[in-house]
Design a protein around this motif. Structure first.
Motif, mmCIF file in Angstrom:
data_model
loop_
_atom_site.group_PDB
_atom_site.id
_atom_site.type_symbol
_atom_site.label_atom_id
_atom_site.label_comp_id
_atom_site.label_asym_id
_atom_site.label_seq_id
_atom_site.Cartn_x
_atom_site.Cartn_y
_atom_site.Cartn_z
ATOM 1 N N ARG A 63 21.499 33.271 45.097
ATOM 2 C CA ARG A 63 22.420 33.535 46.213
ATOM 3 C C ARG A 63 23.570 32.539 46.224
ATOM 4 O O ARG A 63 24.725 32.905 46.471
ATOM 5 N N GLU A 64 23.268 31.274 45.941
ATOM 6 C CA GLU A 64 24.331 30.266 45.942
ATOM 7 C C GLU A 64 25.309 30.493 44.793
ATOM 8 O O GLU A 64 26.520 30.365 44.957
ATOM 9 N N ILE A 65 24.790 30.847 43.622
ATOM 10 C CA ILE A 65 25.669 31.119 42.486
ATOM 11 C C ILE A 65 26.514 32.359 42.762
ATOM 12 O O ILE A 65 27.709 32.394 42.453
ATOM 13 N N ALA A 66 25.916 33.386 43.369
ATOM 14 C CA ALA A 66 26.675 34.600 43.697
ATOM 15 C C ALA A 66 27.774 34.293 44.708
ATOM 16 O O ALA A 66 28.883 34.837 44.621
ATOM 17 N N ARG A 67 27.482 33.430 45.674
ATOM 18 C CA ARG A 67 28.505 33.053 46.666
ATOM 19 C C ARG A 67 29.696 32.399 45.984
ATOM 20 O O ARG A 67 30.850 32.737 46.244
ATOM 21 N N ARG A 68 29.419 31.475 45.088
ATOM 22 C CA ARG A 68 30.516 30.802 44.378
ATOM 23 C C ARG A 68 31.201 31.750 43.407
ATOM 24 O O ARG A 68 32.411 31.662 43.187
ATOM 25 N N ALA A 69 30.432 32.662 42.832
ATOM 26 C CA ALA A 69 31.008 33.626 41.893
ATOM 27 C C ALA A 69 32.026 34.522 42.574
ATOM 28 O O ALA A 69 33.063 34.869 41.981
ATOM 29 N N ARG A 70 31.751 34.911 43.821
ATOM 30 C CA ARG A 70 32.707 35.751 44.537
ATOM 31 C C ARG A 70 34.050 35.053 44.681
ATOM 32 O O ARG A 70 35.108 35.671 44.537
ATOM 33 N N GLY A 71 34.020 33.760 44.974
ATOM 34 C CA GLY A 71 35.272 33.010 45.071
ATOM 35 C C GLY A 71 35.994 32.943 43.737
ATOM 36 O O GLY A 71 37.219 33.095 43.669
ATOM 37 N N ILE A 72 35.250 32.707 42.652
ATOM 38 C CA ILE A 72 35.856 32.638 41.319
ATOM 39 C C ILE A 72 36.482 33.973 40.940
ATOM 40 O O ILE A 72 37.624 34.033 40.463
ATOM 41 N N LEU A 73 35.743 35.047 41.157
ATOM 42 C CA LEU A 73 36.240 36.374 40.802
ATOM 43 C C LEU A 73 37.461 36.755 41.629
ATOM 44 O O LEU A 73 38.387 37.406 41.129
ATOM 45 N N SER A 74 37.484 36.318 42.884
ATOM 46 C CA SER A 74 38.650 36.593 43.729
ATOM 47 C C SER A 74 39.878 35.860 43.208
ATOM 48 O O SER A 74 40.983 36.411 43.172
ATOM 49 N N GLU A 75 39.699 34.608 42.785
ATOM 50 C CA GLU A 75 40.823 33.840 42.243
ATOM 51 C C GLU A 75 41.320 34.458 40.932
ATOM 52 O O GLU A 75 42.534 34.517 40.685
ATOM 53 N N VAL A 76 40.414 34.925 40.103
ATOM 54 C CA VAL A 76 40.810 35.584 38.853
ATOM 55 C C VAL A 76 41.614 36.840 39.158
ATOM 56 O O VAL A 76 42.641 37.113 38.526
ATOM 57 N N SER A 77 41.163 37.597 40.146
ATOM 58 C CA SER A 77 41.896 38.803 40.552
ATOM 59 C C SER A 77 43.289 38.440 41.050
ATOM 60 O O SER A 77 44.266 39.130 40.749
ATOM 61 N N ASP A 78 43.387 37.352 41.830
ATOM 62 C CA ASP A 78 44.697 36.896 42.313
ATOM 63 C C ASP A 78 45.622 36.578 41.147
ATOM 64 O O ASP A 78 46.799 36.942 41.145
ATOM 65 N N ILE A 79 45.096 35.887 40.144
ATOM 66 C CA ILE A 79 45.905 35.505 38.986
ATOM 67 C C ILE A 79 46.393 36.740 38.243
ATOM 68 O O ILE A 79 47.554 36.830 37.830
ATOM 69 N N GLN A 80 45.505 37.724 38.077
ATOM 70 C CA GLN A 80 45.891 38.954 37.384
ATOM 71 C C GLN A 80 46.988 39.692 38.141
ATOM 72 O O GLN A 80 47.941 40.198 37.549
ATOM 73 N N ARG A 81 46.850 39.736 39.478
ATOM 74 C CA ARG A 81 47.875 40.423 40.270
ATOM 75 C C ARG A 81 49.183 39.646 40.271
ATOM 76 O O ARG A 81 50.271 40.228 40.267
#
Length: 300
Positions: A63-81
């Motif tokens: 659960r803790e890794i998934a929580r941090r993963a959501r933040g990482i994936l969101s930042e990657v999406s921001d960079i792509q956009r």
């Protein structure tokens, strides 16, 4: 062996769906592929992340890794956009949270203006409880939100946009409408309609009731501003409604009428919110500016 963004997406999908088949379907991969990649991720990290029962659940470390993963994936999406933006235009999909006590009455015109100026921008609008959406924003499940203040989270950038009057209304035939002069003191002891207490709006109505000595009708909580308007129009109680609602096509004053109270000063402050350090902060500023301009147009 290094972990991959794909594996993190798979882990987040399992947490959201709590089922291997549905998670695989949401990612457009086969279930064996999903299971294999999660096993590789667990081997890479040296920890068990998924409890493979019915329903599927994550372990505490998962659960803790998934929580941090959501933040990482969101930042990657921001960079792509950010990389896909052309000529200063807003493009791509922004996951936009908004309170149901504001969104349906302000956002239609905002969306039209944004689409006219930035035709490649897509807003995935999600209504919800502001407190819940602030958590979703901080964890990366939303990109931006529009909500009433206060919001207190050090992970978020909070930009106040405008103040909106909150008006006391009652049925059009209420005897107070015929009085030559009204004051706040006249409403001591009146019955006041409100929403579910999870809404920031309901808490603010509760504070106003305490200040003026009104009585909250907890047995008749509304689920929307439309519900409050209709109950107030039927004479069940009085209601406090935002100016944007009363000026909107879906709101209005056809079944309720505002009381003319010279010493009534209630209002709420509305802010745009996004994660601190987001690479799309300038885009969110543009959206916030459009929202402010449209709100002022409605309120003026």
């Amino acid at each position: 062996m290094a972990l991959t963004l794909k594996q993190l997406r798979y882990l987040v999908a399992i947490q959201q769906e709590r089922h291997f088949g549905r998670a695989a379907q949401s990612l457009h991969v086969t279930q064996p592929t999903l299971s294999h990649q999660l096993r590789k991720l667990e081997k890479t990290l040296g920890a068990e992340l998924v409890e493979r029962g019915q329903p599927v659940a994550l372990t505490p470390v998962g659960r803790e890794i998934a929580r941090r993963a959501r933040g990482i994936l969101s930042e990657v999406s921001d960079i792509q956009r950010l990389a896909s933006r052309v000529g200063g235009l807003l493009v791509g999909t922004i996951r936009f949270g908004v309170t149901p006590t504001l969104g349906p009455y302000l956002m239609p015109q905002v969306v039209m203006r944004l689409h006219g100026a930035h035709p490649d921008l897509r807003l995935h609008v999600r209504e919800g409880i502001p407190d819940d959406q602030a958590q979703a924003l901080a964890s990366g499940d939303l990109d931006m939100m529009l909500a009433p203040l206060p919001i207190d989270d050090p992970r978020l950038t909070i930009e106040p946009l405008f103040r909106e009057p909150l008006l006391l209304v009652g049925p059009t035939d209420h005897p107070f409408h015929t009085r030559e002069a009204l004051s706040i003191a006249d409403f001591e002891g009146v019955d006041m309609l409100t929403l579910d207490r999870r809404h920031h709006y309901a808490r603010q109505v509760g504070e106003i009731c305490e200040q003026i000595g009104a009585r909250e009708l907890r047995d008749y909580e509304g689920t929307s501003l439309d519900g409050l308007q209709q109950m107030a129009g039927s004479g069940l109680g009085l209601a406090i409604l935002p100016e944007t609602y009363l000026r909107s096509e879906s709101g209005g004053e056809h079944m309720v009428r505002r009381f003319d109270i010279p010493d009534w000063k209630a209002h709420r402050s509305i802010a745009a919110v996004w994660r601190k350090g987001s690479v799309l902060a300038d885009a969110y500023h543009q959206i916030a500016t459009t929202i402010t301009e449209e709100a002022r147009r409605m309120l003026d």
